[in-house]
Scaffold this active site. Sequence first.
Site, PDB file in Angstrom:
ATOM      1  N   PRO A  11      47.736 -14.600   9.565  1.00 32.48           N
ATOM      2  CA  PRO A  11      46.672 -14.609  10.715  1.00 32.48           C
ATOM      3  C   PRO A  11      45.517 -15.538  10.268  1.00 32.48           C
ATOM      4  O   PRO A  11      44.833 -15.506   9.346  1.00 32.48           O
ATOM      5  CB  PRO A  11      46.198 -13.352  10.736  1.00 32.48           C
ATOM      6  CG  PRO A  11      46.911 -12.445   9.699  1.00 32.48           C
ATOM      7  CD  PRO A  11      48.151 -13.366   9.075  1.00 32.48           C
ATOM      8  N   ASN A  12      44.954 -16.114  11.810  1.00 29.50           N
ATOM      9  CA  ASN A  12      43.871 -16.862  11.714  1.00 29.50           C
ATOM     10  C   ASN A  12      43.628 -18.367  10.968  1.00 29.50           C
ATOM     11  O   ASN A  12      42.914 -19.231  11.293  1.00 29.50           O
ATOM     12  CB  ASN A  12      42.452 -16.422  11.266  1.00 29.50           C
ATOM     13  CG  ASN A  12      42.511 -14.801  12.024  1.00 29.50           C
ATOM     14  OD1 ASN A  12      42.380 -15.096  13.163  1.00 29.50           O
ATOM     15  ND2 ASN A  12      42.113 -13.741  11.514  1.00 29.50           N
ATOM     16  N   ARG A  19      37.009 -22.920  11.621  1.00 31.11           N
ATOM     17  CA  ARG A  19      36.919 -21.708  11.298  1.00 31.11           C
ATOM     18  C   ARG A  19      36.284 -21.653  10.076  1.00 31.11           C
ATOM     19  O   ARG A  19      36.444 -22.155   8.927  1.00 31.11           O
ATOM     20  CB  ARG A  19      38.282 -20.577  11.109  1.00 31.11           C
ATOM     21  CG  ARG A  19      37.938 -19.466  10.387  1.00 31.11           C
ATOM     22  CD  ARG A  19      39.635 -19.053   9.828  1.00 31.11           C
ATOM     23  NE  ARG A  19      39.159 -17.640   9.326  1.00 31.11           N
ATOM     24  CZ  ARG A  19      39.919 -17.112   8.220  1.00 31.11           C
ATOM     25  NH1 ARG A  19      41.329 -17.818   7.973  1.00 31.11           N
ATOM     26  NH2 ARG A  19      39.941 -15.996   7.973  1.00 31.11           N
ATOM     27  N   TYR A  24      36.387 -22.286   4.305  1.00 29.73           N
ATOM     28  CA  TYR A  24      37.777 -22.969   4.272  1.00 29.73           C
ATOM     29  C   TYR A  24      37.888 -24.517   4.493  1.00 29.73           C
ATOM     30  O   TYR A  24      39.011 -25.064   4.562  1.00 29.73           O
ATOM     31  CB  TYR A  24      38.591 -22.234   5.495  1.00 29.73           C
ATOM     32  CG  TYR A  24      38.546 -20.796   5.384  1.00 29.73           C
ATOM     33  CD1 TYR A  24      39.163 -20.346   4.325  1.00 29.73           C
ATOM     34  CD2 TYR A  24      37.916 -19.891   6.152  1.00 29.73           C
ATOM     35  CE1 TYR A  24      39.201 -18.795   4.053  1.00 29.73           C
ATOM     36  CE2 TYR A  24      38.073 -18.531   5.986  1.00 29.73           C
ATOM     37  CZ  TYR A  24      38.630 -18.089   4.888  1.00 29.73           C
ATOM     38  OH  TYR A  24      38.405 -16.799   4.787  1.00 29.73           O
ATOM     39  N   ASN A  80      50.116 -17.944   2.174  1.00 30.40           N
ATOM     40  CA  ASN A  80      48.749 -17.328   2.065  1.00 30.40           C
ATOM     41  C   ASN A  80      48.703 -16.272   3.456  1.00 30.40           C
ATOM     42  O   ASN A  80      49.048 -16.803   4.670  1.00 30.40           O
ATOM     43  CB  ASN A  80      47.732 -18.711   2.717  1.00 30.40           C
ATOM     44  CG  ASN A  80      46.347 -18.063   2.962  1.00 30.40           C
ATOM     45  OD1 ASN A  80      46.088 -16.956   3.026  1.00 30.40           O
ATOM     46  ND2 ASN A  80      45.506 -19.204   2.918  1.00 30.40           N
ATOM     47  N   ALA A  83      44.108 -12.240   6.097  1.00 33.27           N
ATOM     48  CA  ALA A  83      43.525 -10.838   5.662  1.00 33.27           C
ATOM     49  C   ALA A  83      44.542  -9.765   5.388  1.00 33.27           C
ATOM     50  O   ALA A  83      44.273  -8.743   4.989  1.00 33.27           O
ATOM     51  CB  ALA A  83      42.732 -10.739   6.866  1.00 33.27           C
ATOM     52  N   GLU A 105      51.363 -16.619  -3.894  1.00 29.22           N
ATOM     53  CA  GLU A 105      50.509 -16.180  -3.175  1.00 29.22           C
ATOM     54  C   GLU A 105      49.489 -17.370  -3.267  1.00 29.22           C
ATOM     55  O   GLU A 105      49.178 -17.775  -4.393  1.00 29.22           O
ATOM     56  CB  GLU A 105      49.970 -14.861  -3.423  1.00 29.22           C
ATOM     57  CG  GLU A 105      48.887 -14.387  -2.847  1.00 29.22           C
ATOM     58  CD  GLU A 105      48.286 -13.072  -3.298  1.00 29.22           C
ATOM     59  OE1 GLU A 105      48.834 -12.400  -4.098  1.00 29.22           O
ATOM     60  OE2 GLU A 105      47.170 -12.591  -2.913  1.00 29.22           O
ATOM     61  N   HIS A 107      45.598 -18.621  -1.841  1.00 33.49           N
ATOM     62  CA  HIS A 107      44.292 -18.351  -1.069  1.00 33.49           C
ATOM     63  C   HIS A 107      43.477 -19.724  -1.163  1.00 33.49           C
ATOM     64  O   HIS A 107      43.149 -20.053  -2.242  1.00 33.49           O
ATOM     65  CB  HIS A 107      43.421 -17.256  -1.434  1.00 33.49           C
ATOM     66  CG  HIS A 107      44.462 -16.053  -1.263  1.00 33.49           C
ATOM     67  ND1 HIS A 107      44.477 -15.300   0.015  1.00 33.49           N
ATOM     68  CD2 HIS A 107      45.063 -15.348  -1.916  1.00 33.49           C
ATOM     69  CE1 HIS A 107      45.337 -14.230  -0.075  1.00 33.49           C
ATOM     70  NE2 HIS A 107      45.592 -14.297  -1.372  1.00 33.49           N
ATOM     71  N   ARG A 114      34.154 -13.303  -3.319  1.00 28.99           N
ATOM     72  CA  ARG A 114      33.820 -12.825  -1.853  1.00 28.99           C
ATOM     73  C   ARG A 114      33.564 -11.386  -1.853  1.00 28.99           C
ATOM     74  O   ARG A 114      33.394 -10.636  -2.985  1.00 28.99           O
ATOM     75  CB  ARG A 114      34.626 -13.436  -1.113  1.00 28.99           C
ATOM     76  CG  ARG A 114      34.791 -14.960  -1.093  1.00 28.99           C
ATOM     77  CD  ARG A 114      35.785 -15.582  -0.276  1.00 28.99           C
ATOM     78  NE  ARG A 114      35.503 -15.393   1.354  1.00 28.99           N
ATOM     79  CZ  ARG A 114      36.195 -15.447   2.362  1.00 28.99           C
ATOM     80  NH1 ARG A 114      37.406 -16.153   2.246  1.00 28.99           N
ATOM     81  NH2 ARG A 114      35.579 -14.949   3.480  1.00 28.99           N
TER      82      ARG A 114
HETATM   83  C1  DQA Z   1      42.276 -16.236   2.518  1.00 31.34           C
HETATM   84  C2  DQA Z   1      41.578 -15.272   2.032  1.00 31.34           C
HETATM   85  C3  DQA Z   1      41.532 -14.021   3.045  1.00 31.34           C
HETATM   86  O1  DQA Z   1      40.532 -13.073   2.505  1.00 31.34           O
HETATM   87  C4  DQA Z   1      41.141 -14.034   4.568  1.00 31.34           C
HETATM   88  O2  DQA Z   1      41.103 -13.156   5.449  1.00 31.34           O
HETATM   89  C5  DQA Z   1      41.855 -15.235   4.882  1.00 31.34           C
HETATM   90  C6  DQA Z   1      42.127 -16.644   4.259  1.00 31.34           C
HETATM   91  C7  DQA Z   1      42.234 -17.495   2.156  1.00 31.34           C
HETATM   92  O3  DQA Z   1      42.976 -18.614   2.236  1.00 31.34           O
HETATM   93  O4  DQA Z   1      41.110 -17.884   1.324  1.00 31.34           O
HETATM   94  O5  DQA Z   1      42.271 -15.242   6.129  1.00 31.34           O
HETATM   95  O6  DQA Z   1      43.698 -15.994   2.438  1.00 31.34           O
END
Ligand code: DQA
Length: 154
Positions: A11-12, A19, A24, A80, A83, A105, A107, A114
Site C-alpha cells: 500500500p501507498n 509521497r 522516500y 516492500n 505499512a 523484505e 524498505h 523512525r
Molecule cells: C516503508 C516503511 C513503512 O513503515 C511505511 O509504512 C511504508 C514504506 C519503506 O519502504 O520505507 O509505506 O515500507
Amino acid sequence: MTRQILVLNGPNLNLLGTREPAQYGHTTLADVEAQCRAHGQALGYGVECFQSNWEGALIDKIHESGRLFREGVLLGVVFNPGALTHTSIALHDAIKGVETMPVVECHISNVHAREAFRHHSWISPVAAGIVVGFGIEGYLIAMDALVRKFGSAG
Ligand code: DQA
C-alpha cells in the site's frame, strides 16, 4: 527459460515520487520498476512487478508466486509490504505457507530510525533476509542478494 524475480509493493507505494519525498525520495514507482527490470536483465533474470493497496491481492500474488517457485519459474520475491509490514499476520502466514520460496523484505527508509510502531515487522521472521534504509537502491540490493544466495551460481 529465463527465471523470474517478482518485485512486489504494498500500500501507498504507488504514490512514490510525490509521497513524503524527504522520506522516500522523488523517484516514481514506474521508475523504480524500470530500474528493477534493467537490473534483472543485467543479472540474467526476468522481472515481474506488481503493486497493490489491497492486502488480499498481495496474499493472492504470494500464493501464485509459491506455485511459480515450485515449478522452477521464479527465483524469489523482493517485497516492500509498506505499512502492512507492521500489522499483517495474514501476509506473515502467506509467506510461511510457501515456506521454501525466498522473500527479501525491503524498505526504502530506515524503519528503525523512525516511529516506534515501525520497529516491529510481521514479515521479518519469515523473510530470507532484510534490506532497510538504502532508499530505492534497496530494491536492487535485494535483487542482488536473491541472485547471490539463491541463483544457480549461488
Ligand atoms: C516503508 C516503511 C513503512 O513503515 C511505511 O509504512 C511504508 C514504506 C519503506 O519502504 O520505507 O509505506 O515500507
